[in-house]
Design a protein around this motif. Structure first.
Motif, PDB file in Angstrom:
ATOM      1  N   GLU A  13      13.008 -79.235  16.847  1.00 20.73           N
ATOM      2  CA  GLU A  13      12.564 -77.859  17.115  1.00 20.73           C
ATOM      3  C   GLU A  13      13.617 -77.063  17.873  1.00 20.73           C
ATOM      4  OE1 GLU A  13       9.851 -76.126  16.312  1.00 20.73           O
ATOM      5  OE2 GLU A  13       8.551 -77.662  15.486  1.00 20.73           O
ATOM      6  N   GLN A  14      14.456 -77.750  18.641  1.00 20.53           N
ATOM      7  CA  GLN A  14      15.431 -77.066  19.485  1.00 20.53           C
ATOM      8  C   GLN A  14      16.718 -76.714  18.749  1.00 20.53           C
ATOM      9  OE1 GLN A  14      15.829 -79.815  22.711  1.00 20.53           O
ATOM     10  NE2 GLN A  14      13.625 -79.914  22.988  1.00 20.53           N
ATOM     11  N   LEU A  15      16.871 -77.189  17.523  1.00 21.36           N
ATOM     12  CA  LEU A  15      18.088 -76.926  16.764  1.00 21.36           C
ATOM     13  C   LEU A  15      18.067 -75.525  16.174  1.00 21.36           C
ATOM     14  CD1 LEU A  15      18.508 -80.297  14.838  1.00 21.36           C
ATOM     15  CD2 LEU A  15      19.659 -79.586  16.933  1.00 21.36           C
ATOM     16  N   SER A  16      19.243 -75.048  15.860  1.00 26.10           N
ATOM     17  CA  SER A  16      19.352 -73.750  15.190  1.00 26.10           C
ATOM     18  C   SER A  16      20.299 -73.897  14.011  1.00 26.10           C
ATOM     19  CB  SER A  16      19.859 -72.686  16.162  1.00 26.10           C
ATOM     20  OG  SER A  16      21.144 -73.044  16.633  1.00 26.10           O
ATOM     21  N   GLY A  17      20.402 -72.853  13.226  1.00 27.77           N
ATOM     22  CA  GLY A  17      21.311 -72.855  12.085  1.00 27.77           C
ATOM     23  C   GLY A  17      20.932 -73.890  11.045  1.00 27.77           C
ATOM     24  N   GLY A  19      20.732 -76.966  11.306  1.00 28.69           N
ATOM     25  CA  GLY A  19      19.845 -77.984  11.856  1.00 28.69           C
ATOM     26  C   GLY A  19      18.386 -77.692  11.585  1.00 28.69           C
ATOM     27  N   ARG A  20      18.068 -76.416  11.375  1.00 29.75           N
ATOM     28  CA  ARG A  20      16.685 -76.054  11.069  1.00 29.75           C
ATOM     29  C   ARG A  20      16.242 -76.640   9.727  1.00 29.75           C
ATOM     30  NH1 ARG A  20      13.700 -74.666  15.164  1.00 29.75           N
ATOM     31  NH2 ARG A  20      12.386 -73.326  13.912  1.00 29.75           N
ATOM     32  N   THR A  57      14.301 -67.667   4.059  1.00 30.57           N
ATOM     33  CA  THR A  57      15.705 -68.084   4.200  1.00 30.57           C
ATOM     34  C   THR A  57      16.371 -68.299   2.848  1.00 30.57           C
ATOM     35  OG1 THR A  57      15.050 -70.393   4.390  1.00 30.57           O
ATOM     36  CG2 THR A  57      15.347 -69.167   6.449  1.00 30.57           C
TER      37      THR A  57
END
Length: 194
Positions: A13-17, A19-20, A57
């Motif tokens: 849940e804490q990832l971005s980009g 990693g999502r 996305t």
């Protein structure tokens, strides 16, 4: 398995980009686990949530594969809920753009949706169109669908032979408590009592 996925999802849940995308993939797998645990309504909500995110996305070029995986999962959810016509629509609508293991998954979904509607003759005809080699996780699935179609058409000897092939595949690659093993055993039991 669900507890491990919940822990993984919490960490992702804490990832971005990019990693999502890992988070979305983990959530699709959670939906499949929920189906296996007999919780299709929760699986439906999870698969729908993933598809909503993917719709937002679509500008990312590498989400098409994850979208197809989520759609196969949604089709499995719909079959578990007895909504086979909707699952058939998903399978037929997305088969033209699928290849490899995703084509196999959509073709298998199409077979399951046709069988759920009692359309055994069509399912048997479609079973001859599966081209890709299945992944070990799919062991016995194609043979089970074919055996179910044959059994529905009253071709019991052929159905039994195909169900035995399904069981051989399941025994080779799947845990003895995998839901597919139980499905094959149930089909063999129905054939034995017929």
């Amino acid at each position: 398995m669900l507890a491990e996925l919940e822990g993984l999802i919490a960490g992702l849940e804490q990832l971005s980009g990019a990693g999502r995308l890992l988070l979305l993939r983990a959530r699709v797998y959670r939906a499949w686990v929920l189906i296996d645990e007999g919780r299709p309504a929760e699986a439906e909500a999870e698969a729908e949530a993933v598809l909503r995110v993917l719709t937002r996305t679509m500008y990312l070029t590498n989400v098409w594969e994850l979208e197809l995986i989520a759609l196969v999962c949604m089709g499995d959810v719909l079959c578990a809920l007895g909504r086979h016509e909707e699952a058939e629509t998903i399978a037929r609508g997305h088969l033209p753009r699928a290849e490899g293991h995703l084509e196999f998954g959509l073709r298998l979904l199409l077979l399951r949706s046709l069988l759920g509607q009692g359309r055994h003759e069509e399912a048997l005809a479609e079973s001859g169109r599966v081209y890709a080699d299945p992944l070990p996780a799919d062991a016995g699935a194609y043979e089970l669908a074919t055996a179910t179609a044959l059994h529905g058409l009253g071709r019991h000897d052929e159905a039994k032979a195909e169900a035995q092939r399904a069981m051989t595949g399941c025994e080779r690659y799947l845990h003895p408590h995998h839901p597919r093993v139980g499905e094959v055993q149930a089909l063999l039991a129905r054939m034995a009592s017929a």
